[in-house]
Write a protein that holds these residues in place. Structure first.
Motif, short mmCIF file in Angstrom:
data_model
loop_
_atom_site.label_atom_id
_atom_site.label_comp_id
_atom_site.label_asym_id
_atom_site.label_seq_id
_atom_site.Cartn_x
_atom_site.Cartn_y
_atom_site.Cartn_z
N ALA A 137 3.93 4.38 42.15
CA ALA A 137 4.29 5.60 41.42
C ALA A 137 5.59 5.34 40.66
N PHE A 138 5.64 5.74 39.41
CA PHE A 138 6.83 5.53 38.59
C PHE A 138 7.98 6.42 39.09
N GLU A 142 9.17 8.36 35.03
CA GLU A 142 9.51 7.77 33.73
C GLU A 142 8.69 6.51 33.48
N VAL A 143 7.95 6.53 32.39
CA VAL A 143 7.04 5.44 32.07
C VAL A 143 7.15 5.13 30.59
N SER A 144 6.84 3.91 30.24
CA SER A 144 6.80 3.50 28.84
C SER A 144 5.61 2.57 28.67
N PRO A 145 5.16 2.36 27.44
CA PRO A 145 4.06 1.40 27.24
C PRO A 145 4.37 0.03 27.82
N ALA A 146 5.60 -0.44 27.65
CA ALA A 146 5.95 -1.76 28.15
C ALA A 146 5.88 -1.82 29.67
N ALA A 147 6.35 -0.76 30.34
CA ALA A 147 6.30 -0.74 31.80
C ALA A 147 4.86 -0.71 32.30
N LYS A 148 4.01 0.07 31.65
CA LYS A 148 2.60 0.09 32.04
C LYS A 148 1.98 -1.30 31.92
N ARG A 159 0.89 5.69 39.21
CA ARG A 159 0.84 7.16 39.18
C ARG A 159 2.03 7.74 38.44
N GLY A 160 1.77 8.72 37.59
CA GLY A 160 2.82 9.42 36.89
C GLY A 160 3.10 10.77 37.52
N LEU A 175 -1.95 7.67 36.39
CA LEU A 175 -2.69 8.77 37.00
C LEU A 175 -1.87 10.05 36.97
N PRO A 176 -2.51 11.18 36.67
CA PRO A 176 -1.79 12.45 36.72
C PRO A 176 -1.56 12.90 38.16
N ALA A 177 -0.58 13.76 38.35
CA ALA A 177 -0.29 14.30 39.67
C ALA A 177 0.43 15.63 39.51
#
Length: 247
Positions: A137-138, A142-148, A159-160, A175-177
């Protein structure tokens, strides 16, 4: 070093980055749900969340704990964090030990090489305690295209924190949560449980501390108990993230 209370960047650039991240580096989920399913997950996790495991156990359920080994035994704004022995005990009892980052680093703001190194360190620590450490889980959501792109090959799912249900074809890399947090957290979670039942979907719920006086990111034991009971009463399976995806 313990994470401080966090406020997400509300600027236009950050909003566009988060939205764009949901469109790229996608990996479609292939679900095989026998019935609507709810997963209770705990981020970081404070020791109070470990103590709350017995609430789920009373409902014949287990939780997914997204842990930062670098926080073990530390004290932060949500109280003391789980220690290594408590994490190992959760694994023995059938709860899923999954990953945040080792030092609760923001995946968006961390250099790619450093992010992978931090992730590998956390996986090694949690695996040594008996955890599978297969899902992530981030931190802070916080997520970015590069991190994904960096983490997609390392974990079975990422998971986001954007609200939604998981359906066949949903993105395993984000994944949504739905958070059980704040004054209306229980009502919001109950609504999403009912939506999962209506659509035959998978709902991932997350929280942090579980206490009678929770932080803004946590919930009370009574709330957790009522939500688990409601999900059961509506005919939902209660499964860990790994149990759902292993099907």
């Amino acid at each position: 070093m313990t994470p401080e209370p966090y406020s997400a960047d509300a600027g236009l650039g950050a909003k566009l980055r988060r939205r764009y991240a949901r469109l790229v580096h996608r990996r479609p989920a292939r679900l095989d749900l026998a019935r609507p399913t709810v997963s209770f997950t705990f981020d970081d996790a404070p020791a109070s969340a470990a103590a709350a495991a017995e609430i789920l156990e009373r409902h014949q359920a287990r939780g997914t704990y997204y842990l930062c080994a670098g926080l073990f035994g530390e004290t932060g704004h949500m109280g003391r964090y789980i220690n290594a022995q408590e994490a190992a005990d959760l694994a023995v009892r059938g709860h899923e030990i999954a990953c945040h980052s080792h030092g609760h680093v923001d995946a968006h703001r961390t250099d790619g090489v450093a992010l992978l190194a931090d992730s590998e360190r956390n996986v090694a620590s949690l695996t040594a305690l008996g955890g599978s450490a297969r899902h992530f889980a981030f931190p802070y959501g916080e997520v970015s295209p590069a991190a994904k792109a960096r983490l997609a090959d390392r974990y079975g799912s990422l998971r986001g924190v954007h609200a939604g249900l998981v359906r066949d074809g949903s993105d395993l890399n984000q994944l949504p949560a739905v958070g059980i947090e704040g004054a209306d957290g229980e009502a919001v979670a109950r609504h999403w449980i009912d939506q999962a039942v209506k659509t035959g979907s998978w709902l991932i719920l997350f929280t942090h501390d579980v206490s009678d006086s929770p932080s803004a990111w946590g919930c009370t034991p009574a709330t957790l108990d009522r939500l688990a009971a409601h999900a059961r009463a509506r005919g939902c399976d209660l499964k860990t993230v790994g149990q759902v995806l292993d099907r």
